[in-house]
Write a protein that holds these residues in place. Sequence first.
Motif, PDB file in Angstrom:
ATOM      1  N   ASP A   1       0.854  -1.179   0.000  1.00 29.13           N
ATOM      2  CA  ASP A   1       0.000   0.000   0.000  1.00 29.13           C
ATOM      3  C   ASP A   1       0.897   1.239   0.000  1.00 29.13           C
ATOM      4  OD1 ASP A   1       1.029  -0.092   2.542  1.00 29.13           O
ATOM      5  OD2 ASP A   1      -0.900  -0.237   3.565  1.00 29.13           O
ATOM      6  N   ILE A   2       0.311   2.388   0.014  1.00 30.55           N
ATOM      7  CA  ILE A   2       1.067   3.638  -0.052  1.00 30.55           C
ATOM      8  C   ILE A   2       2.007   3.767   1.150  1.00 30.55           C
ATOM      9  CG2 ILE A   2       0.877   6.163  -0.025  1.00 30.55           C
ATOM     10  CD1 ILE A   2       0.105   4.882  -2.672  1.00 30.55           C
ATOM     11  N   LYS A   3       1.533   3.377   2.331  1.00 30.80           N
ATOM     12  CA  LYS A   3       2.364   3.465   3.537  1.00 30.80           C
ATOM     13  C   LYS A   3       3.600   2.582   3.394  1.00 30.80           C
ATOM     14  CE  LYS A   3       2.252   2.800   8.525  1.00 30.80           C
ATOM     15  NZ  LYS A   3       1.489   2.293   9.658  1.00 30.80           N
ATOM     16  N   SER A   4       3.417   1.355   2.900  1.00 26.67           N
ATOM     17  CA  SER A   4       4.548   0.437   2.699  1.00 26.67           C
ATOM     18  C   SER A   4       5.536   0.996   1.684  1.00 26.67           C
ATOM     19  CB  SER A   4       4.061  -0.930   2.207  1.00 26.67           C
ATOM     20  OG  SER A   4       3.199  -1.514   3.128  1.00 26.67           O
ATOM     21  N   ILE A   5       5.028   1.597   0.633  1.00 21.16           N
ATOM     22  CA  ILE A   5       5.895   2.171  -0.399  1.00 21.16           C
ATOM     23  C   ILE A   5       6.718   3.319   0.179  1.00 21.16           C
ATOM     24  CG2 ILE A   5       5.906   3.485  -2.552  1.00 21.16           C
ATOM     25  CD1 ILE A   5       3.519   1.758  -3.436  1.00 21.16           C
ATOM     26  N   ASN A   6       6.085   4.178   0.972  1.00 26.88           N
ATOM     27  CA  ASN A   6       6.800   5.309   1.578  1.00 26.88           C
ATOM     28  C   ASN A   6       7.883   4.833   2.535  1.00 26.88           C
ATOM     29  OD1 ASN A   6       5.315   7.196   0.156  1.00 26.88           O
ATOM     30  ND2 ASN A   6       3.770   7.388   1.759  1.00 26.88           N
ATOM     31  N   ILE A   7       7.553   3.832   3.354  1.00 31.36           N
ATOM     32  CA  ILE A   7       8.542   3.277   4.281  1.00 31.36           C
ATOM     33  C   ILE A   7       9.695   2.649   3.496  1.00 31.36           C
ATOM     34  CG2 ILE A   7       8.941   1.432   5.973  1.00 31.36           C
ATOM     35  CD1 ILE A   7       6.096   2.015   7.034  1.00 31.36           C
ATOM     36  N   LEU A   8       9.355   1.896   2.462  1.00 26.49           N
ATOM     37  CA  LEU A   8      10.379   1.247   1.637  1.00 26.49           C
ATOM     38  C   LEU A   8      11.293   2.286   0.986  1.00 26.49           C
ATOM     39  CD1 LEU A   8      11.457  -1.411   0.445  1.00 26.49           C
ATOM     40  CD2 LEU A   8       9.873  -1.086  -1.442  1.00 26.49           C
ATOM     41  N   GLN A   9      10.732   3.331   0.417  1.00 24.51           N
ATOM     42  CA  GLN A   9      11.544   4.379  -0.215  1.00 24.51           C
ATOM     43  C   GLN A   9      12.458   5.059   0.807  1.00 24.51           C
ATOM     44  OE1 GLN A   9       8.378   6.672  -2.072  1.00 24.51           O
ATOM     45  NE2 GLN A   9       9.124   6.074  -4.087  1.00 24.51           N
ATOM     46  N   ASN A  10      11.952   5.276   2.006  1.00 22.93           N
ATOM     47  CA  ASN A  10      12.742   5.903   3.064  1.00 22.93           C
ATOM     48  C   ASN A  10      13.937   5.031   3.439  1.00 22.93           C
ATOM     49  OD1 ASN A  10      13.594   7.516   5.163  1.00 22.93           O
ATOM     50  ND2 ASN A  10      11.988   6.878   6.548  1.00 22.93           N
ATOM     51  N   ILE A  11      13.686   3.741   3.611  1.00 26.79           N
ATOM     52  CA  ILE A  11      14.768   2.821   3.994  1.00 26.79           C
ATOM     53  C   ILE A  11      15.776   2.682   2.857  1.00 26.79           C
ATOM     54  CG2 ILE A  11      15.330   0.475   4.718  1.00 26.79           C
ATOM     55  CD1 ILE A  11      12.438   0.292   5.812  1.00 26.79           C
ATOM     56  N   ILE A  12      15.277   2.531   1.637  1.00 27.68           N
ATOM     57  CA  ILE A  12      16.168   2.369   0.484  1.00 27.68           C
ATOM     58  C   ILE A  12      17.052   3.597   0.303  1.00 27.68           C
ATOM     59  CG2 ILE A  12      16.213   2.242  -2.046  1.00 27.68           C
ATOM     60  CD1 ILE A  12      13.934   0.244  -1.860  1.00 27.68           C
ATOM     61  N   SER A  13      16.511   4.780   0.537  1.00 29.18           N
ATOM     62  CA  SER A  13      17.315   5.996   0.372  1.00 29.18           C
ATOM     63  C   SER A  13      18.497   6.033   1.340  1.00 29.18           C
ATOM     64  CB  SER A  13      16.451   7.239   0.551  1.00 29.18           C
ATOM     65  OG  SER A  13      16.035   7.363   1.891  1.00 29.18           O
TER      66      SER A  13
END
Length: 184
Positions: free
Chosen positions: A134-146
């Motif tokens: 979901d959008i929350k998972s995508i945002n968390i994933l992008q934050n960690i990946i960055s």
Amino acid sequence: MIDIFNCHITDILPRVLTKDYEVIALSDTLSVVLKRYFEIMKHCMIIADIDSLNENILDERAVELNIPYYDSNMNLTTKKTLVKQAISLYKKAGTISAVADVVNYALGSGEVIEWFKFKGTPGTFKISTTADIDIKSINILQNIISRVKNVSSTLILIERGNKINGNIFVGLGVVIANKTVIGG
């Protein structure tokens, strides 16, 4: 074998010296000092001995490591696992392996596809997964990946697909006939 945490100097000295009262007193004194030293060292082992850390120190370590998916309300086992993973993840920071580890941790499964595998722009990558996101998972994933990706790399796409386990049947038919046109 001598246990270094519970030994005395007299354990390793020749027998002649172990009868001297001054040597015995020195051995006992050093033993007390070393026990205190080893006790203090247990609290300093925040990397090598994470399993023996108490919950408050784990919470502080998570803040220090800046673990974005850490929550102080998690159980103790999960906290220890996250801190261990963060340390090993930061050791590999800037590599495709670190990004793949993050994807597998955050989504459960997924693949990091580099630019040359999909004919993209150099330095880009995309993530392909079958996990429900979901959008929350995508945002968390992008934050960690960055935090773990190479600075010059850019995530351009997260694609989600479905795996269908089943049989696919393909039928093929060929009709051969002579065509006769009457009256025409």
